[in-house]
Design a protein around this motif. Structure first.
Motif, PDB file in Angstrom:
ATOM      1  N   GLY A 266      36.360 -29.470  80.020  1.00  0.00           N
ATOM      2  CA  GLY A 266      36.268 -28.170  79.361  1.00  0.00           C
ATOM      3  C   GLY A 266      34.856 -27.715  79.040  1.00  0.00           C
ATOM      4  O   GLY A 266      34.674 -26.705  78.367  1.00  0.00           O
TER       5      GLY A 266
ATOM      6  N   ARG B 129      38.371 -17.323  85.939  1.00  0.00           N
ATOM      7  CA  ARG B 129      39.076 -16.212  85.286  1.00  0.00           C
ATOM      8  C   ARG B 129      39.019 -15.032  86.245  1.00  0.00           C
ATOM      9  O   ARG B 129      38.150 -14.958  87.098  1.00  0.00           O
ATOM     10  CB  ARG B 129      38.382 -15.810  83.995  1.00  0.00           C
ATOM     11  CG  ARG B 129      38.571 -16.790  82.887  1.00  0.00           C
ATOM     12  CD  ARG B 129      38.163 -16.118  81.577  1.00  0.00           C
ATOM     13  NE  ARG B 129      38.387 -17.031  80.492  1.00  0.00           N
ATOM     14  CZ  ARG B 129      39.540 -17.125  79.834  1.00  0.00           C
ATOM     15  NH1 ARG B 129      40.545 -16.348  80.141  1.00  0.00           N
ATOM     16  NH2 ARG B 129      39.677 -17.985  78.855  1.00  0.00           N
TER      17      ARG B 129
ATOM     18  N   PRO C  36      33.003 -18.968  78.893  1.00  0.00           N
ATOM     19  CA  PRO C  36      34.426 -18.624  78.796  1.00  0.00           C
ATOM     20  C   PRO C  36      34.793 -17.318  79.493  1.00  0.00           C
ATOM     21  O   PRO C  36      35.965 -17.090  79.783  1.00  0.00           O
ATOM     22  CB  PRO C  36      34.680 -18.545  77.295  1.00  0.00           C
ATOM     23  CG  PRO C  36      33.347 -18.264  76.686  1.00  0.00           C
ATOM     24  CD  PRO C  36      32.353 -18.944  77.593  1.00  0.00           C
ATOM     25  N   GLU C  37      33.802 -16.483  79.786  1.00  0.00           N
ATOM     26  CA  GLU C  37      34.061 -15.241  80.506  1.00  0.00           C
ATOM     27  C   GLU C  37      34.351 -15.491  81.988  1.00  0.00           C
ATOM     28  O   GLU C  37      34.898 -14.642  82.673  1.00  0.00           O
ATOM     29  CB  GLU C  37      32.866 -14.280  80.405  1.00  0.00           C
ATOM     30  CG  GLU C  37      32.493 -13.888  79.004  1.00  0.00           C
ATOM     31  CD  GLU C  37      31.502 -14.857  78.368  1.00  0.00           C
ATOM     32  OE1 GLU C  37      31.279 -15.964  78.898  1.00  0.00           O
ATOM     33  OE2 GLU C  37      30.933 -14.505  77.324  1.00  0.00           O
TER      34      GLU C  37
ATOM     35  N   ASP D  67      38.146 -21.050  83.124  1.00  0.00           N
ATOM     36  CA  ASP D  67      39.305 -21.376  82.297  1.00  0.00           C
ATOM     37  C   ASP D  67      39.830 -22.714  82.795  1.00  0.00           C
ATOM     38  O   ASP D  67      39.287 -23.281  83.741  1.00  0.00           O
ATOM     39  CB  ASP D  67      40.370 -20.289  82.428  1.00  0.00           C
ATOM     40  CG  ASP D  67      41.337 -20.270  81.246  1.00  0.00           C
ATOM     41  OD1 ASP D  67      41.287 -21.194  80.406  1.00  0.00           O
ATOM     42  OD2 ASP D  67      42.140 -19.332  81.165  1.00  0.00           O
ATOM     43  N   GLN D  68      40.882 -23.203  82.158  1.00  0.00           N
ATOM     44  CA  GLN D  68      41.516 -24.433  82.607  1.00  0.00           C
ATOM     45  C   GLN D  68      42.959 -24.149  82.989  1.00  0.00           C
ATOM     46  O   GLN D  68      43.666 -23.433  82.276  1.00  0.00           O
ATOM     47  CB  GLN D  68      41.463 -25.512  81.526  1.00  0.00           C
ATOM     48  CG  GLN D  68      40.067 -26.080  81.353  1.00  0.00           C
ATOM     49  CD  GLN D  68      40.028 -27.132  80.277  1.00  0.00           C
ATOM     50  OE1 GLN D  68      40.218 -26.817  79.115  1.00  0.00           O
ATOM     51  NE2 GLN D  68      39.752 -28.369  80.667  1.00  0.00           N
TER      52      GLN D  68
ATOM     53  N   ASP E 261      24.755 -18.457  81.231  1.00  0.00           N
ATOM     54  CA  ASP E 261      25.883 -19.289  80.805  1.00  0.00           C
ATOM     55  C   ASP E 261      26.506 -20.016  82.002  1.00  0.00           C
ATOM     56  O   ASP E 261      26.874 -21.188  81.913  1.00  0.00           O
ATOM     57  CB  ASP E 261      26.952 -18.455  80.105  1.00  0.00           C
ATOM     58  CG  ASP E 261      26.461 -17.827  78.810  1.00  0.00           C
ATOM     59  OD1 ASP E 261      25.487 -18.348  78.222  1.00  0.00           O
ATOM     60  OD2 ASP E 261      27.061 -16.830  78.391  1.00  0.00           O
TER      61      ASP E 261
ATOM     62  N   LEU F 227      34.248 -24.184  80.355  1.00  0.00           N
ATOM     63  CA  LEU F 227      34.958 -23.197  79.547  1.00  0.00           C
ATOM     64  C   LEU F 227      34.206 -22.938  78.242  1.00  0.00           C
ATOM     65  O   LEU F 227      34.070 -21.793  77.809  1.00  0.00           O
ATOM     66  CB  LEU F 227      36.382 -23.675  79.259  1.00  0.00           C
ATOM     67  CG  LEU F 227      37.225 -22.820  78.336  1.00  0.00           C
ATOM     68  CD1 LEU F 227      37.350 -21.410  78.855  1.00  0.00           C
ATOM     69  CD2 LEU F 227      38.589 -23.456  78.152  1.00  0.00           C
ATOM     70  N   ALA F 228      33.672 -23.988  77.643  1.00  0.00           N
ATOM     71  CA  ALA F 228      32.915 -23.833  76.401  1.00  0.00           C
ATOM     72  C   ALA F 228      31.616 -23.063  76.621  1.00  0.00           C
ATOM     73  O   ALA F 228      31.204 -22.289  75.756  1.00  0.00           O
ATOM     74  CB  ALA F 228      32.620 -25.204  75.795  1.00  0.00           C
TER      75      ALA F 228
END
Length: 72
Positions: free
Chosen positions: A22, A44, A29-30, A33-34, A55, A25-26
């Motif tokens: 994860g 996503r 996050p945009e 995803d998981q 990021d 994702l951290a």
């Protein structure tokens, strides 16, 4: 290997290497995803804003399984 959908940039996911930690994702996050089924990284939908480029690069650089890569 899964490449980024159109518009997300030159990123590839190697789901066979993914551990489901994860981190991506951290960090982005945009973009990431998981999967609910196995907890592995997925993209996503949509096109992330240019503001998340750093990021994405951080997520690639900090993936503990080296499952993400920048593909020029």
């Amino acid at each position: 290997m899964v490449s980024a959908p159109a518009g997300t940039g030159p990123v590839a996911i190697d789901r066979e290497r993914c551990l489901g930690s994860g981190q991506c994702l951290a960090m982005a996050p945009e973009v990431f995803d998981q999967d609910e089924e196995d907890g592995l990284v997925i993209f996503r939908g949509g096109t992330p804003p240019a503001a998340v480029t750093a990021d994405i690069e951080n997520a690639v650089d900090n993936c503990p399984a080296v499952a993400l890569s920048i593909t020029n």
